[in-house]
Design an enzyme around this catalytic site. Structure first.
Site, mmCIF file in Angstrom:
data_model
loop_
_atom_site.group_PDB
_atom_site.id
_atom_site.type_symbol
_atom_site.label_atom_id
_atom_site.label_comp_id
_atom_site.label_asym_id
_atom_site.label_seq_id
_atom_site.Cartn_x
_atom_site.Cartn_y
_atom_site.Cartn_z
ATOM 1 N N LYS A 191 81.574 18.539 17.746
ATOM 2 C CA LYS A 191 82.689 17.618 17.494
ATOM 3 C C LYS A 191 82.399 16.364 18.310
ATOM 4 O O LYS A 191 83.205 15.934 19.167
ATOM 5 C CB LYS A 191 84.015 18.296 17.883
ATOM 6 C CG LYS A 191 85.262 17.532 17.491
ATOM 7 C CD LYS A 191 85.532 17.504 15.989
ATOM 8 C CE LYS A 191 86.729 16.623 15.684
ATOM 9 N NZ LYS A 191 86.924 16.425 14.221
ATOM 10 N N ASP A 223 84.648 20.372 11.683
ATOM 11 C CA ASP A 223 85.618 20.411 10.576
ATOM 12 C C ASP A 223 84.895 20.355 9.227
ATOM 13 O O ASP A 223 85.210 21.113 8.298
ATOM 14 C CB ASP A 223 86.688 19.308 10.710
ATOM 15 C CG ASP A 223 86.124 17.934 11.023
ATOM 16 O OD1 ASP A 223 84.894 17.798 11.217
ATOM 17 O OD2 ASP A 223 86.915 16.964 11.063
ATOM 18 N N ASP A 251 83.723 34.182 11.614
ATOM 19 C CA ASP A 251 84.751 34.919 10.858
ATOM 20 C C ASP A 251 84.950 34.292 9.484
ATOM 21 O O ASP A 251 85.070 34.985 8.472
ATOM 22 C CB ASP A 251 86.108 34.902 11.589
ATOM 23 C CG ASP A 251 86.318 36.116 12.487
ATOM 24 O OD1 ASP A 251 85.317 36.629 13.026
ATOM 25 O OD2 ASP A 251 87.484 36.541 12.655
HETATM 26 MG MG MG Z 1 85.540 36.594 16.847
#
Ligand code: MG
Ligand code: IPM
Length: 368
Positions: A191, A223, A251
């Site tokens: 970022k 992002d 994830d």
């Molecule tokens: Mg995790």
């Protein structure tokens, strides 16, 4: 080959999935004539209950003497009210720090049999194969100072994101080395339009890139990366990023594999390597025998590959996983609404049986 493995089942579904990974490892030992020794210890919430500490001294001591550590999952809602240093998760973070592994490898690929299971369209995920290299010992997880203060009745909380050049260099090298064995492309995620740590990150990664002229490096803001990972996953080879960004993005990337239960990880670079599935303790399904053990089993395969250099054994486990999926076996998380699903232990059993067949055909192949 002799392997001394410490197994830390941990909380929630951890014990169920690690039992299946151990089962598969026992079969590997049998088939290939290795001697694997397993020693179980407690960590996380179960360890708090047993000893008052999320990382008991005996557990840490055993890990220090192991060839590698295989962990299930950490965390239980009953400890939610405790402050950070007393939570089960603190045991995992301390373990990571003590073992010293700073590079967490999280491979994510789409399985042919599961492209229909992903919420993403199959033409988007089909063929995607990404390796996340997540920095694991720095950033907001470990930065000091941190804490909660209150004055005049109002509280505030703070954490510190801090990275040194050497911390960035060492994990960047792991990513570039991995990319040399893959499709030779590294995407560094930061970022840098806002954060100083990211500016240093970007500059340092670019410098390391000059040691690897064959690698194509690009940079993405986190992002934008979050969007590209699910809109154009095939554009990525190795994604290199800091601790918290890596936690979140890996994830997210699980939708490519069809379920978080499929993902494996290995943490390398320290004194002892640590392997753990990416999914958490899943307290809502703990004890029901329906958790997906494939992430834990794939973590065992990574262990054989990275720590023991047993490439044949590792790729045979991965082939067995694919065969079982191709044959239509599904745990609940990867089953369609109407599909029948198998239990955690049946899935482990199917992989074990398939492994014997895979190894047999390898043997037959070598014999001709
Ligand atoms: Mg995790
Ligand atoms: C992971 C987990 C851990 C992390 C938790 C359990 C502390 O989410 O390995 O991704 O945030 O690193």
């Amino acid at each position: 080959m002799q392997l001394n493995l410490v197994v830390l089942p941990g909380d929630g579904v951890g014990p169920e999935v690690t039992a299946q990974a151990v089962r598969v490892l026992r079969e590997v030992a049998d088939i290939y004539g290795h001697r694997f020794h397993f020693e179980e210890h407690s960590v996380g919430g179960v360890a708090i209950k047993e000893t008052g500490s999320p990382l008991p001294a005996a557990t840490l001591e055993a890990c220090r003497h192991a060839d590698a550590v295989l962990l299930g999952a950490i965390g239980a809602p009953e400890f939610d009210h405790l402050s950070s240093p007393h939570k089960p998760e603190a045991g995992l973070l301390q373990l990571r720090r003590e073992l010293g592994g700073f590079a967490n490898l999280r491979p994510v690929s789409s399985y042919a049999a599961l492209t229909g299971t992903s919420p993403l369209r199959s033409e988007i995920v089909d063929g995607a194969n990404i390796l996340f290299v997540r920095e694991l010992l720095g950033g907001l997880y470990f930065g000091e100072p941190r804490g909660i203060t209150s004055s005049n009745g109002s509280s505030s909380a703070f954490n510190t994101m801090r990275y040194s050049v050497s911390e960035i260099e060492r994990v960047a090298r792991v990513a570039f080395e991995a990319a040399m064995r893959r499709r030779r492309r590294v995407t560094s995620v930061d970022k840098a339009n806002v954060l100083e740590t990211s500016q240093l990150w970007r500059q340092t990664v670019s410098q390391i890139a000059s040691e690897y002229p064959l690698i194509e490096l690009d940079h993405l803001y986190v992002d934008a990366a979050a969007m590209h990972i699910i809109t154009k996953p095939k554009r990525f080879d190795v994604i290199l990023t800091e601790n918290l960004f890596g936690d979140i993005l890996s994830d997210e990337a699980a939708v490519i594999a069809g379920s978080l239960g499929m993902l494996a990880s290995g943490t390398v670079g320290g004194t002892i390597d640590l392997y753990e599935p990416v999914h958490g303790s899943a307290p809502d399904i703990a004890g029901l025998g329906i958790a997906n053990p494939l992430g834990a089993i794939a973590s065992a395969a990574m262990l054989l590959r990275h720590t023991m250099h047993l490439e044949d054994e590792a790729s045979d486990i991965e082939a067995a996983i694919e065969n079982v999926l191709d044959a239509g076996y599904r745990t609940r998380d990867i089953a369609g609404e109407a599909d029948r699903f198998v239990s955690t232990s049946e899935m482990g059993q199917r992989v074990t049986e398939s492994l014997a067949e895979v190894a047999d055909s390898r043997h037959a192949y070598h014999a001709v």
